[in-house]
Design a protein around this motif. Structure first.
Motif, PDB file in Angstrom:
ATOM      1  N   SER A  76      62.486 -38.291   7.003  1.00  0.00           N
ATOM      2  CA  SER A  76      61.569 -37.727   6.008  1.00  0.00           C
ATOM      3  C   SER A  76      60.763 -36.585   6.626  1.00  0.00           C
ATOM      4  O   SER A  76      60.322 -36.673   7.784  1.00  0.00           O
ATOM      5  CB  SER A  76      60.613 -38.801   5.485  1.00  0.00           C
ATOM      6  N   ARG A  77      60.581 -35.535   5.852  1.00  0.00           N
ATOM      7  CA  ARG A  77      59.815 -34.386   6.339  1.00  0.00           C
ATOM      8  C   ARG A  77      58.890 -33.858   5.255  1.00  0.00           C
ATOM      9  O   ARG A  77      59.264 -33.801   4.081  1.00  0.00           O
ATOM     10  CB  ARG A  77      60.754 -33.243   6.750  1.00  0.00           C
ATOM     11  N   ILE A  78      57.684 -33.478   5.677  1.00  0.00           N
ATOM     12  CA  ILE A  78      56.789 -32.706   4.826  1.00  0.00           C
ATOM     13  C   ILE A  78      56.920 -31.258   5.278  1.00  0.00           C
ATOM     14  O   ILE A  78      56.722 -30.946   6.453  1.00  0.00           O
ATOM     15  CB  ILE A  78      55.327 -33.184   4.952  1.00  0.00           C
ATOM     16  N   VAL A  79      57.296 -30.392   4.346  1.00  0.00           N
ATOM     17  CA  VAL A  79      57.636 -29.010   4.694  1.00  0.00           C
ATOM     18  C   VAL A  79      56.740 -28.030   3.941  1.00  0.00           C
ATOM     19  O   VAL A  79      56.530 -28.164   2.733  1.00  0.00           O
ATOM     20  CB  VAL A  79      59.122 -28.712   4.362  1.00  0.00           C
ATOM     21  N   LEU A  80      56.231 -27.056   4.668  1.00  0.00           N
ATOM     22  CA  LEU A  80      55.447 -25.957   4.100  1.00  0.00           C
ATOM     23  C   LEU A  80      56.199 -24.650   4.273  1.00  0.00           C
ATOM     24  O   LEU A  80      56.693 -24.356   5.370  1.00  0.00           O
ATOM     25  CB  LEU A  80      54.101 -25.843   4.831  1.00  0.00           C
ATOM     26  N   TRP A  81      56.308 -23.869   3.201  1.00  0.00           N
ATOM     27  CA  TRP A  81      56.840 -22.520   3.349  1.00  0.00           C
ATOM     28  C   TRP A  81      55.812 -21.661   4.086  1.00  0.00           C
ATOM     29  O   TRP A  81      54.596 -21.810   3.879  1.00  0.00           O
ATOM     30  CB  TRP A  81      57.121 -21.910   1.983  1.00  0.00           C
ATOM     31  N   ASP A  82      56.282 -20.737   4.908  1.00  0.00           N
ATOM     32  CA  ASP A  82      55.339 -19.870   5.616  1.00  0.00           C
ATOM     33  C   ASP A  82      54.598 -18.939   4.661  1.00  0.00           C
ATOM     34  O   ASP A  82      53.475 -18.506   4.956  1.00  0.00           O
ATOM     35  CB  ASP A  82      56.043 -19.071   6.720  1.00  0.00           C
ATOM     36  N   THR A  83      55.193 -18.661   3.503  1.00  0.00           N
ATOM     37  CA  THR A  83      54.489 -17.847   2.506  1.00  0.00           C
ATOM     38  C   THR A  83      53.248 -18.582   1.989  1.00  0.00           C
ATOM     39  O   THR A  83      52.225 -17.949   1.694  1.00  0.00           O
ATOM     40  CB  THR A  83      55.417 -17.538   1.316  1.00  0.00           C
ATOM     41  N   THR A  84      53.327 -19.893   1.875  1.00  0.00           N
ATOM     42  CA  THR A  84      52.170 -20.696   1.461  1.00  0.00           C
ATOM     43  C   THR A  84      51.070 -20.598   2.511  1.00  0.00           C
ATOM     44  O   THR A  84      49.886 -20.466   2.173  1.00  0.00           O
ATOM     45  CB  THR A  84      52.594 -22.171   1.273  1.00  0.00           C
ATOM     46  N   LEU A  85      51.449 -20.656   3.768  1.00  0.00           N
ATOM     47  CA  LEU A  85      50.470 -20.564   4.866  1.00  0.00           C
ATOM     48  C   LEU A  85      49.810 -19.187   4.897  1.00  0.00           C
ATOM     49  O   LEU A  85      48.624 -19.071   5.226  1.00  0.00           O
ATOM     50  CB  LEU A  85      51.166 -20.838   6.202  1.00  0.00           C
ATOM     51  N   GLN A  86      50.574 -18.168   4.546  1.00  0.00           N
ATOM     52  CA  GLN A  86      50.040 -16.806   4.599  1.00  0.00           C
ATOM     53  C   GLN A  86      49.108 -16.501   3.432  1.00  0.00           C
ATOM     54  O   GLN A  86      48.145 -15.735   3.577  1.00  0.00           O
ATOM     55  CB  GLN A  86      51.201 -15.802   4.596  1.00  0.00           C
ATOM     56  N   ARG A  87      49.346 -17.107   2.279  1.00  0.00           N
ATOM     57  CA  ARG A  87      48.627 -16.709   1.076  1.00  0.00           C
ATOM     58  C   ARG A  87      47.471 -17.636   0.701  1.00  0.00           C
ATOM     59  O   ARG A  87      46.500 -17.185   0.092  1.00  0.00           O
ATOM     60  CB  ARG A  87      49.608 -16.613  -0.096  1.00  0.00           C
ATOM     61  N   LEU A  88      47.562 -18.921   1.052  1.00  0.00           N
ATOM     62  CA  LEU A  88      46.521 -19.870   0.665  1.00  0.00           C
ATOM     63  C   LEU A  88      45.558 -20.119   1.818  1.00  0.00           C
ATOM     64  O   LEU A  88      45.947 -20.053   2.993  1.00  0.00           O
ATOM     65  CB  LEU A  88      47.145 -21.199   0.221  1.00  0.00           C
ATOM     66  N   ASN A  89      44.309 -20.461   1.462  1.00  0.00           N
ATOM     67  CA  ASN A  89      43.351 -20.788   2.512  1.00  0.00           C
ATOM     68  C   ASN A  89      43.513 -22.244   2.935  1.00  0.00           C
ATOM     69  O   ASN A  89      44.289 -23.006   2.354  1.00  0.00           O
ATOM     70  CB  ASN A  89      41.910 -20.484   2.060  1.00  0.00           C
TER      71      ASN A  89
END
Length: 420
Positions: A254-267
């Motif tokens: 199981s993995r929880i995955v974040l797109w790097d675009t989410t990291l760049q755009r959201l606080n």
């Protein structure tokens, strides 16, 4: 044969005209009067250009979706009626002696034909996304993903179809039940290996590089009794400007995955809310509920397909040049019925998914107690994906596995944490 082809093309044309009228003229996507000026009103967080582009882009993409599904049905119908499937079967028998090689040859030609005929709509969809700056993927990279899709699907189809027709030939009446039994471990296996074998074919995955943020996320996971050592980041900025995060895999994979675009755009607070949402899925065991629901639908679907396949071959087998359901040339009938049943069941499966997504939203609100971050994250998701805040009804029931942004922002804004 001419009548079938004429009626098929005519029905597809009428359907396409109706959907175009519905999406561009008939459907009402206005915000309800009582929500004007609220955080759910796109005019409060989008500028005029974003509002215009979101409406245009959403309508075009929705139109392409509703055109592509019945277009697939049209392809399979024509492949059967014109006798192409029977011709591929004959080629495979001439080209190879062993059954598994015949299956592989037949599947290659059928898969290639469907891919070629479907390519124009895929190409249009890609270019629309690129024009509206949702997709930033180069044509070369997009074609690479298309080729990977083709070969991965082809390899899986050889295995699935080979086993399927072995079962049909052994027990023509009850093959559907035995196929369903085998689908259980196979589905579990695919879900287990997808995060570590299949997904990395398309993108690079690595532990979250922001260790301070990862520590906060893992602290949240510990509070929720979720065993997690890493949060994974995936490099999506080379392909898209959209935002996303998700849970994938089962058990130790199981993995929880974040797109790097989410990291760049959201606080940070917005990201923590999204992570709490994904943890909500884990805590409420949505992935296992989804597996159970999928297996039930598969059982019912295979039973229905077995009955319709036999009926269609009895009634139209002479037109298709297919005398029995044991004939590999009947595969387009099987694929056609799967596609139709999947489309018909989408409103039910999407409704269940929307309920689960709302539950995960509420769980995240309880955990973070941060309505403001939740609302702003949904607003940013809408802007980044140029998605309609209040989509048409048919779009919602057939395409939306999440509540609409209008619904999510409204209940999030009104949420009050329960007293313990």
């Amino acid at each position: 044969m001419k009548k079938v082809i004429g009626w098929s093309l005519g029905i597809y044309l009428v359907f396409g005209l109706f959907i175009a009228w519905y999406l561009f003229l008939g459907a009402n996507t206005d915000i309800p009067a009582q929500l004007k000026g609220s955080p759910a009103d796109p005019q409060t967080f989008m500028n005029e250009r974003e509002l215009l582009l979101s409406e245009e882009y959403s309508k075009i993409k929705n139109l392409l979706f509703f055109l592509s599904v019945p277009f697939e049905w049209l392809i399979y119908t024509l492949v059967l009626v014109i006798g192409i499937s029977a011709k591929f079967r004959d080629w495979s028998k001439v080209s190879a002696k062993f059954s598994i090689l015949q299956t592989a040859i037949y599947l290659f030609w059928l898969s290639l034909l469907v891919e070629v005929l479907s390519f124009p709509l895929s190409w249009i969809s890609y270019n629309v996304s690129k024009t509206y700056n949702i997709t930033v993927q180069s044509t070369q990279s997009w074609m690479k993903d298309l080729l990977i899709d083709f070969w991965v699907n082809y390899a899986l189809m050889i295995l699935i179809v080979g086993v399927l027709f072995w079962l049909i030939r052994r027990n023509e009446k009850r093959w559907w039940f035995h196929a369903w039994l085998l689908s259980i471990p196979f589905s579990m296996f695919l879900m287990f290996v997808q995060p570590v074998i299949i997904d990395p074919l398309y993108n690079d995955f690595f532990p979250l590089t922001n260790k301070e943020l990862e520590t906060k996320i893992l602290e949240m996971a510990d509070r929720a009794d979720i065993p997690a050592d890493h949060v994974f980041e995936v490099n999506m900025s080379e392909k898209t400007n959209s935002l996303n995060a998700y849970v994938t895999g089962i058990g130790s994979n199981s993995r929880i995955v974040l797109w790097d675009t989410t990291l760049q755009r959201l606080n940070e607070n917005e990201i923590l809310f999204i992570m709490a949402h994904e943890m909500g899925h884990y805590v409420m065991k949505h992935i296992y509920i989804g597996i159970a629901g999928y297996l039930v639908l598969t059982l019912v679907g295979l039973f229905i397909i077995s009955k319709f396949m036999s009926f269609m071959i009895r009634k139209w087998g002479h037109i298709f040049k297919i005398s029995s359901v044991k004939d590999i040339a009947v595969l387009p009938v099987f694929l056609l019925l799967i596609s139709v049943l999947s489309f018909v069941s989408d409103p039910v499966s999407n409704a269940v998914s929307r309920h689960q997504e709302k539950s995960a939203d509420l769980y995240a609100l309880e955990m973070t107690d941060d309505n403001k971050a939740a609302v702003s994250s949904f607003q940013e998701l809408s802007k980044a994906g140029l998605s309609q805040v209040n989509p048409p009804f048919l779009v919602k029931i057939f395409r939306y596995g999440h509540p609409t942004m209008l619904e999510r922002i409204t209940y999030t804004n009104e949420f009050e944490k329960s007293e313990e």
